[in-house]
Scaffold this active site. Structure first.
Site, mmCIF file in Angstrom:
data_model
loop_
_atom_site.group_PDB
_atom_site.id
_atom_site.type_symbol
_atom_site.label_atom_id
_atom_site.label_comp_id
_atom_site.label_asym_id
_atom_site.label_seq_id
_atom_site.Cartn_x
_atom_site.Cartn_y
_atom_site.Cartn_z
ATOM 1 N N GLU A 60 12.096 8.354 -4.652
ATOM 2 C CA GLU A 60 12.889 7.113 -4.689
ATOM 3 C C GLU A 60 14.352 7.352 -5.029
ATOM 4 O O GLU A 60 15.254 6.774 -4.415
ATOM 5 C CB GLU A 60 12.273 6.112 -5.679
ATOM 6 C CG GLU A 60 11.017 5.421 -5.171
ATOM 7 C CD GLU A 60 9.790 6.312 -5.140
ATOM 8 O OE1 GLU A 60 9.806 7.363 -5.820
ATOM 9 O OE2 GLU A 60 8.812 5.976 -4.448
ATOM 10 N N HIS A 129 2.990 -2.966 -8.752
ATOM 11 C CA HIS A 129 3.179 -3.475 -7.389
ATOM 12 C C HIS A 129 3.618 -4.937 -7.385
ATOM 13 O O HIS A 129 3.708 -5.550 -6.336
ATOM 14 C CB HIS A 129 1.883 -3.350 -6.581
ATOM 15 C CG HIS A 129 1.533 -1.937 -6.216
ATOM 16 N ND1 HIS A 129 1.263 -0.973 -7.159
ATOM 17 C CD2 HIS A 129 1.409 -1.326 -5.010
ATOM 18 C CE1 HIS A 129 0.965 0.172 -6.539
ATOM 19 N NE2 HIS A 129 1.054 -0.024 -5.239
#
Ligand code: TPP
Ligand code: MG
Lengths: 320, 351
Positions: A60, A129
């Site tokens: 990321e 999430h």
């Protein structure tokens, strides 16, 4: 005009802008061959090639860091982070670099970068999430933060973000991805950044929400004479729209699914207290998640603000 | 099933000049006499810049400053191989790179005096602002290399960083990405053997930093970082590889930080002075001077002239820097973003 859901609207915006501007390049985990875990980028690699829709290794910080270098050297990268909870690893790149590059180089280098990421709760997914940590990012001068509330705003805001000269974090409310279908024009249009939308006019109370909480607020507030503001851009805030509505209604409720403490609601409440206190007839109330970590699906409904909580807040301010 | 050897690796170490300035002739890079003398001038300029910066800091005329003394060969030798179109991503201890590429000297001082305007690279120089956050700029070179390839530009992206930075996740993510995409990128590590008080042996269990490249499937080489000709040669090779589609290279320049970490540090707390003494014998400038004197390109008089010229350049730069009017508070706002929000506009007016 076609009836599209938000996934389709975002896909359309990306495809149209890639067609129009060959500097737009997508990168991220699984965005190419797989079309993204939510299929938002479906078909784009086939259509534009692997050089413009890049499947990257799982990294990321590296993805956003590379996107910064791309942006500084003539591209308009769109980095996808698979879920907001994994953007924490890229927070350093956003806070340390993307938001500062223009300033640090005194305008010599800029960072026209869009980071797209699914955001928010209500989809019964694993840990990390369903995060709604927008406030962290709103505290970075130099980074715009945008949250669409439906397919129409998703396309228009994304096109505006893709054309913005500075970095934009584009938070896509996952609960809404396929929930709402709307007329989405095929033509080019933008929804300007920094501009809120009055989603419903009213005069008894102002309610401010964004993302998936807007949908819940619209439902919960049906029986009330409420003016509902869809914030759309969280940073910079559209203070005019907020203040003029509060001056009209005299009451304010803010709804967000992030934890109460230091949430964006606090900033809005403080601004209203400073600039419109004499218009207020009662306390500014915030309907927010409790100050706990977003739980797993079994407790998700106990965490997210409910229609009942929104109504209770409306009843409370309307006593004044 | 038997065990088999999947692959074996070797790590190369390159040196051209020995400590006495004697060259391994076949390894000498193709440099003209003017270029060799220019390398010397640039190294002297870098050291003069550095020592003046330390003096200015003590007088309160510069802010906290990270000296480069001892690292001139690594910086000048690598930067000298670059084209002006190459994209450079420096850490904070790369003033020799800036000077070699022609960054205005007064602007460099201006930055270290606490004025961000000094970070604006002039047009024609693709130098990113200094990165204070260790290692976090390395992925930017990856992106710049992606952009160069996408736009069919010749430029190579070059990230500079220290030994400490190789422990950061961004170093790993960047080299991995560069390897996967086989990018025209160059990663130059100045292993000056210290990250503030932490010696490189405590930074990694690996016997070299160069070998880290192998894990990413890219070229890695260690060079004598106090040997300007070795650094130049390795950089040239890596640039040619990058420009011809051969992918990225990681170069470890083994050198030594001769001064404190910064002017806010006291290295005597953690390293013995003898260690520094030993490295004085490997000084990169006197090594090149011995080589050039041996070739009769330099003599004591010419060396003195080079120093005089460097001092004059630095004197003029300090004067120019101190004549720059201070920035106005409104300046803080002007580069935050292209279109200020309503609140920022109001704040700017009040600033
Ligand atoms: C991410 C980060 N962590 C810590 C620091 C504080 N710090 C500044 S320099 C430094 C050591 C860096 O060592 P190295 O990478 O070897 O570079 P050198 O200073 O030797 O040039 C540290 C810990 C920082 N600037 N950034
Ligand atoms: Mg070091």
């Amino acid at each position: 005009m076609a009836q599209l859901n938000m996934v389709q609207a975002i896909n359309l915006a990306l495809a149209q802008e890639m067609e129009r501007d060959d500097r737009v390049v997508l990168l991220g985990e699984d965005v190419g061959r797989d079309g993204g875990v939510f299929r938002v980028t479906e078909g784009l690699q086939e259509r534009f090639g692997a050089e413009r829709v890049m499947d990257t290794p799982l990294a990321e910080s590296g993805i956003v860091g590379a996107a910064i270098g791309m942006a500084a050297f003539g591209l308009r990268p769109v980095a996808e982070i698979q879920f907001l909870g994994f953007a924490y690893a890229a927070f350093d790149q956003l806070a340390t670099h993307a938001s500062r590059l223009r300033g640090r180089s005194r305008g010599r280098f800029t960072c026209p970068l869009v980071v797209r990421t699914p955001y928010g709760g209500g989809i019964r997914a694993p840990e990390l999430h369903e995060e709604s940590s927008e406030a962290f990012f709103c505290h970075l001068p130099g980074l715009k933060v945008v949250v669409p509330s439906g397919p129409y705003s998703a396309k228009g805001l994304l096109l505006a973000a893709l054309r913005d000269p500075d970095p934009v974090l584009f938070l896509e409310p996952t609960r809404l991805y396929r929930m709402i279908r709307e007329e989405v024009p095929e033509e080019d249009y933008t929804v300007p950044l920094g501009t809120a939308r009055v989603a419903r006019e009213g005069s008894g109370v102002t309610v401010i929400a964004w993302g998936s909480m807007l949908e819940r607020t619209l439902k919960a507030a049906k029986p009330y004479d409420a003016e509902i503001i869809d914030l759309l851009t969280l940073n910079p805030l559209d203070l005019e729209t907020i203040l003029s509505s509060v001056r009209k209604t005299g009451r304010l409720v803010i709804v967000h699914e992030a934890p109460l403490t230091c949430g964006l609601g606090a900033e809005i409440a403080a601004t209203v207290a400073a600039e419109a206190i004499l218009s207020l007839r009662g306390p500014v109330l915030r309907v927010a998640a409790p100050d706990v970590v977003m739980p797993l699906p079994k407790l998700e409904d106990a965490y997210l603000p409910t229609a009942e909580q929104i109504q209770a807040a409306l009843d409370e301010v309307l006593k004044y | 099933m038997a065990e088999e050897t999947l692959a074996t690796f070797t790590i190369r170490r390159l040196a051209v000049l020995d400590e006495h300035g004697v060259a391994d002739e076949p390894l000498l890079p193709a440099l003209s006499e003017e270029e060799l003398l220019r390398l010397h001038e640039l190294m002297v300029l870098a050291r003069t810049f550095d020592q003046r910066a330390l003096a200015l800091q003590r007088e309160g005329r510069l802010g906290t400053y990270p000296p480069i003394t001892g690292q001139e060969a690594a910086q000048v030798g690598s930067a000298f191989a670059l084209d002006p179109t190459d994209r450079v991503f420096p850490s904070f201890r790369e003033m020799g790179v800036h000077l070699t590429l022609g960054y205005p000297v007064d602007r460099l001082y201006q930055y270290w005096a606490g004025d961000e305007r000094g970070q604006r690279a002039p047009e024609g120089l693709e130098i990113f602002p200094v990165c204070v956050s260790v290692g976090s700029h390395i992925p930017h070179a990856v992106g710049a290399a992606i952009a160069a390839r996408y736009r069919k530009e010749e430029a190579v992206a070059v990230a500079y960083f220290g030994d400490g930075a190789t422990s950061k996740g961004d170093f790993h993510e960047a080299l991995n990405l560069a390897g996967v995409f086989r990018l025209p990128a160059l990663f130059i590590c100045q292993n000056n053997q210290w990250a503030i008080s932490v010696p490189v042996k405590e930074q990694t269990a690996a016997v070299s930093l160069a070998q880290k490249a192998l894990a990413y499937g890219i070229e890695g080489v260690q060079v004598d970082g106090n040997d300007v000709l070795a650094v130049y040669r390795a950089t040239r090779e890596a640039l040619e590889r990058a420009r011809s589609g051969g992918g990225p290279t990681f170069i470890e320049c083994l050198t030594y930080r001769m001064e404190d970490h910064t002017t806010a540090d006291d290295a005597a707390r953690y390293r013995p002075p003898e260690a520094v003494e030993a490295w004085k014998r490997k000084d990169p400038i006197s090594r090149l001077e011995r080589f050039l004197t041996g070739r009769e390109l330099l003599d004591d008089g010419k060396i003195a002239d080079v120093h005089t010229q460097a001092v004059a350049t630095i004197d003029a730069a300090v004067k120019a820097m101190e004549a720059i009017p201070p920035p106005s508070p409104a300046e803080m706002f002007d580069y935050t973003c292209a279109n200020l929000g309503r609140r920022q506009v109001a704040q700017r007016q009040e600033a």
